[in-house]
Design a protein around this motif. Sequence first.
Motif, mmCIF file in Angstrom:
data_model
loop_
_atom_site.group_PDB
_atom_site.id
_atom_site.type_symbol
_atom_site.label_atom_id
_atom_site.label_comp_id
_atom_site.label_asym_id
_atom_site.label_seq_id
_atom_site.Cartn_x
_atom_site.Cartn_y
_atom_site.Cartn_z
ATOM 1 N N PHE A 1 -6.920 10.014 10.577
ATOM 2 C CA PHE A 1 -5.600 9.897 10.644
ATOM 3 C C PHE A 1 -5.132 10.678 9.314
ATOM 4 C CE2 PHE A 1 -1.394 8.363 9.224
ATOM 5 C CZ PHE A 1 -0.750 8.298 10.732
ATOM 6 N N SER A 2 -5.839 10.482 7.937
ATOM 7 C CA SER A 2 -5.153 10.930 6.858
ATOM 8 C C SER A 2 -5.285 12.377 6.996
ATOM 9 C CB SER A 2 -6.129 10.624 5.725
ATOM 10 O OG SER A 2 -7.700 10.606 6.085
ATOM 11 N N ALA A 3 -6.525 12.915 7.603
ATOM 12 C CA ALA A 3 -6.431 14.661 7.461
ATOM 13 C C ALA A 3 -5.694 15.201 8.183
ATOM 14 C CB ALA A 3 -7.920 14.807 8.097
ATOM 15 N N ILE A 4 -5.356 14.386 9.265
ATOM 16 C CA ILE A 4 -3.943 15.132 10.329
ATOM 17 C C ILE A 4 -2.717 15.051 9.648
ATOM 18 C CG2 ILE A 4 -3.061 14.972 12.422
ATOM 19 C CD1 ILE A 4 -5.430 13.852 13.678
ATOM 20 N N ALA A 5 -2.567 13.812 8.824
ATOM 21 C CA ALA A 5 -1.191 13.614 8.157
ATOM 22 C C ALA A 5 -1.166 14.771 7.159
ATOM 23 C CB ALA A 5 -1.052 12.340 7.956
ATOM 24 N N ARG A 6 -2.024 15.010 6.247
ATOM 25 C CA ARG A 6 -2.032 15.836 5.250
ATOM 26 C C ARG A 6 -1.665 17.258 6.005
ATOM 27 N NH1 ARG A 6 -6.342 12.969 3.252
ATOM 28 N NH2 ARG A 6 -7.963 14.437 3.849
ATOM 29 N N ARG A 7 -2.545 17.762 7.126
ATOM 30 C CA ARG A 7 -2.379 19.100 7.553
ATOM 31 C C ARG A 7 -1.158 19.502 8.397
ATOM 32 N NH1 ARG A 7 -6.707 18.666 10.420
ATOM 33 N NH2 ARG A 7 -5.866 18.309 12.396
ATOM 34 N N LEU A 8 -0.314 18.309 9.081
ATOM 35 C CA LEU A 8 0.584 18.516 9.777
ATOM 36 C C LEU A 8 2.119 19.148 9.188
ATOM 37 C CD1 LEU A 8 1.919 18.134 12.876
ATOM 38 C CD2 LEU A 8 2.561 15.845 12.043
ATOM 39 N N ILE B 1 -6.043 2.832 7.659
ATOM 40 C CA ILE B 1 -6.058 3.322 9.178
ATOM 41 C C ILE B 1 -7.571 4.064 9.403
ATOM 42 C CG2 ILE B 1 -4.850 4.731 11.126
ATOM 43 C CD1 ILE B 1 -2.402 4.089 9.549
ATOM 44 N N ASP B 2 -7.867 4.760 8.521
ATOM 45 C CA ASP B 2 -9.040 5.726 8.967
ATOM 46 C C ASP B 2 -10.344 4.753 9.086
ATOM 47 O OD1 ASP B 2 -7.626 8.051 8.534
ATOM 48 O OD2 ASP B 2 -8.353 8.420 6.623
ATOM 49 N N ARG B 3 -10.446 3.369 8.505
ATOM 50 C CA ARG B 3 -11.383 2.695 8.535
ATOM 51 C C ARG B 3 -11.382 1.975 10.107
ATOM 52 N NH1 ARG B 3 -10.169 1.718 3.106
ATOM 53 N NH2 ARG B 3 -8.868 -0.163 3.658
ATOM 54 N N ARG B 4 -10.401 1.853 10.395
ATOM 55 C CA ARG B 4 -10.259 1.240 12.023
ATOM 56 C C ARG B 4 -10.492 2.366 13.191
ATOM 57 N NH1 ARG B 4 -8.589 -1.361 8.406
ATOM 58 N NH2 ARG B 4 -8.034 -3.495 8.363
ATOM 59 N N LEU B 5 -10.787 3.491 12.838
ATOM 60 C CA LEU B 5 -11.078 4.443 13.816
ATOM 61 C C LEU B 5 -12.552 4.545 14.260
ATOM 62 C CD1 LEU B 5 -8.714 7.546 12.635
ATOM 63 C CD2 LEU B 5 -8.186 5.813 14.584
ATOM 64 N N LYS B 6 -12.895 4.922 15.446
ATOM 65 C CA LYS B 6 -14.262 5.107 15.655
ATOM 66 C C LYS B 6 -15.001 6.466 14.907
ATOM 67 C CE LYS B 6 -13.516 3.663 20.424
ATOM 68 N NZ LYS B 6 -13.689 4.252 21.640
ATOM 69 N N ARG B 7 -16.153 6.180 14.735
ATOM 70 C CA ARG B 7 -16.824 7.169 13.952
ATOM 71 C C ARG B 7 -16.942 8.743 14.807
ATOM 72 N NH1 ARG B 7 -22.456 4.755 11.275
ATOM 73 N NH2 ARG B 7 -21.363 3.158 9.622
ATOM 74 N N LEU C 1 1.011 -1.034 0.070
ATOM 75 C CA LEU C 1 -0.041 0.042 0.020
ATOM 76 C C LEU C 1 0.941 1.371 0.121
ATOM 77 C CD1 LEU C 1 -2.697 -0.810 2.638
ATOM 78 C CD2 LEU C 1 -2.996 -1.148 -0.002
ATOM 79 N N ASP C 2 0.650 2.220 -0.789
ATOM 80 C CA ASP C 2 1.031 3.557 -0.910
ATOM 81 C C ASP C 2 0.653 4.310 0.365
ATOM 82 O OD1 ASP C 2 -1.273 4.214 -1.312
ATOM 83 O OD2 ASP C 2 -0.944 4.874 -3.425
ATOM 84 N N PRO C 3 1.403 5.477 0.815
ATOM 85 C CA PRO C 3 1.078 6.129 1.894
ATOM 86 C C PRO C 3 -0.562 6.624 1.925
ATOM 87 C CG PRO C 3 3.066 7.007 0.968
ATOM 88 C CD PRO C 3 2.546 5.898 0.020
ATOM 89 N N GLU C 4 -1.033 7.256 0.732
ATOM 90 C CA GLU C 4 -2.440 7.456 0.820
ATOM 91 C C GLU C 4 -3.395 6.223 1.249
ATOM 92 O OE1 GLU C 4 -3.458 9.458 -2.646
ATOM 93 O OE2 GLU C 4 -2.106 11.192 -2.157
ATOM 94 N N ALA C 5 -3.089 5.016 0.507
ATOM 95 C CA ALA C 5 -3.799 4.027 0.814
ATOM 96 C C ALA C 5 -3.739 3.312 2.341
ATOM 97 C CB ALA C 5 -3.701 2.758 -0.089
ATOM 98 N N THR C 6 -2.672 3.515 2.863
ATOM 99 C CA THR C 6 -2.516 3.213 4.164
ATOM 100 C C THR C 6 -3.012 4.129 5.141
ATOM 101 O OG1 THR C 6 -0.094 2.438 3.541
ATOM 102 C CG2 THR C 6 -0.443 2.869 6.097
#
Length: 410
Positions: free
Chosen positions: A376-383, A365-371, A356-361
């Motif tokens: 994770f992807s939003a924070i990773a793009r913003r940081l 990870i996002d699918r395993r977080l609570k609703r 998996l590439d970084p975006e797919a990873t």
Amino acid sequence: MSGARANESGFNPLLMAAMVIVGVVAFIALWALVALGPQLSSGNDGGGHSLSKAAPGFAGLVDLLERSGAHVELRRHVGPGAASGDEPLLILTPTHQTKPNEIEELLNQRGRRALVVLPKWQTVTMPGQAKKPGWVGQGFPVTPDGALLPESQFGKVRIRAPQARAQTVPASVAGRPFAAYLPDNAQTVDGDGIIPLIAGANGGAVLAMAKERDFYVLADPDLIDNFAFASRDRARAAAMLIDAIGEDADTDSVAFDLTLNGFGGGRSLLRFAFVPPFIGITLCLIAAGLLALWQAWVRFGPALKPARAIPISKEALIANSADLVRQARRELDGADAYVANQRLAIARRLHAPAGLDPEATDAWIDRRLKRGSDLFSAIARRLPFARNRHEFLEGAQALHDIRKELLRDG
């Protein structure tokens, strides 16, 4: 657990401090009592002195003189008294063990007028048999040696106790007539250096005076001691005798010496440390000792060893690297690396699919977080676009919280 074990096996600072304080106070109190004990003693020990309430003592005479309005002083030191004015009549009550030079030292002071009351009784106190504290059980008359009186003041004298019955004899001292009550076998004194004032029953004198100075000798103490206070008449005669001697010596006050009986303050460095003016130095030394104890208390435990300039450990390496980054003000440049590190750690621990590439990873990870939680992807793009340290730390903390939630670690 290790901290609890250390506290159980180590010293308790409060307990050690309490032990030190109690020890210091007890040490100072011990030496103070050793130095000032004779001056603090009540003296009611059955002896023949002015503090004793036993038969051979003179506490009754002291009380009677005080009640009659006379100025009475109990001296626990050698030298002039604290009272102003003329020197009072000093009454010495030596024991059979007193040395003549001790009496001579007290008499050889300028302007001194004194009455020496010779000892008579050797007393024995039987434990548990005394009716009251300080009383004696048995007493034996023992005639003292004539050498007790200093030859330089009274010449050579002889002290006797001739056989005679108790009787009343007329007396006149300083032109004042009164009756003197002589006990059985009253002690008498005679010699070439003294002038008889009250004659004894079979020769000698019960009361005599030195020829050169105003020094008086009362050969038998039973004329004025507590034994004489067994009757009102004898007590009145004792008071009149002292008053007549004081009038003859031209003094209106009385001082009872206690140094010859062991209740005086001796000339010792230990006593000087607890009386003025040296008490100030003692207090300063005690204060300095307390300050030293306080310094030891603040630094309780072993001395700290100086730490290494560069500690040896992975944590030290990380801390040094972080310090270099902080000093260079390059914290924001590590945002991409921090995001990649968090992504890789989560993917490995949760066994993400390989390839998996970084975006797919990030999406995995996002699918395993609570609703409703931050993705994770939003924070990773913003940081990586953080504008200051505050925004950077906020985003890094959010990624760290996601890692804790998914991996259940600290």
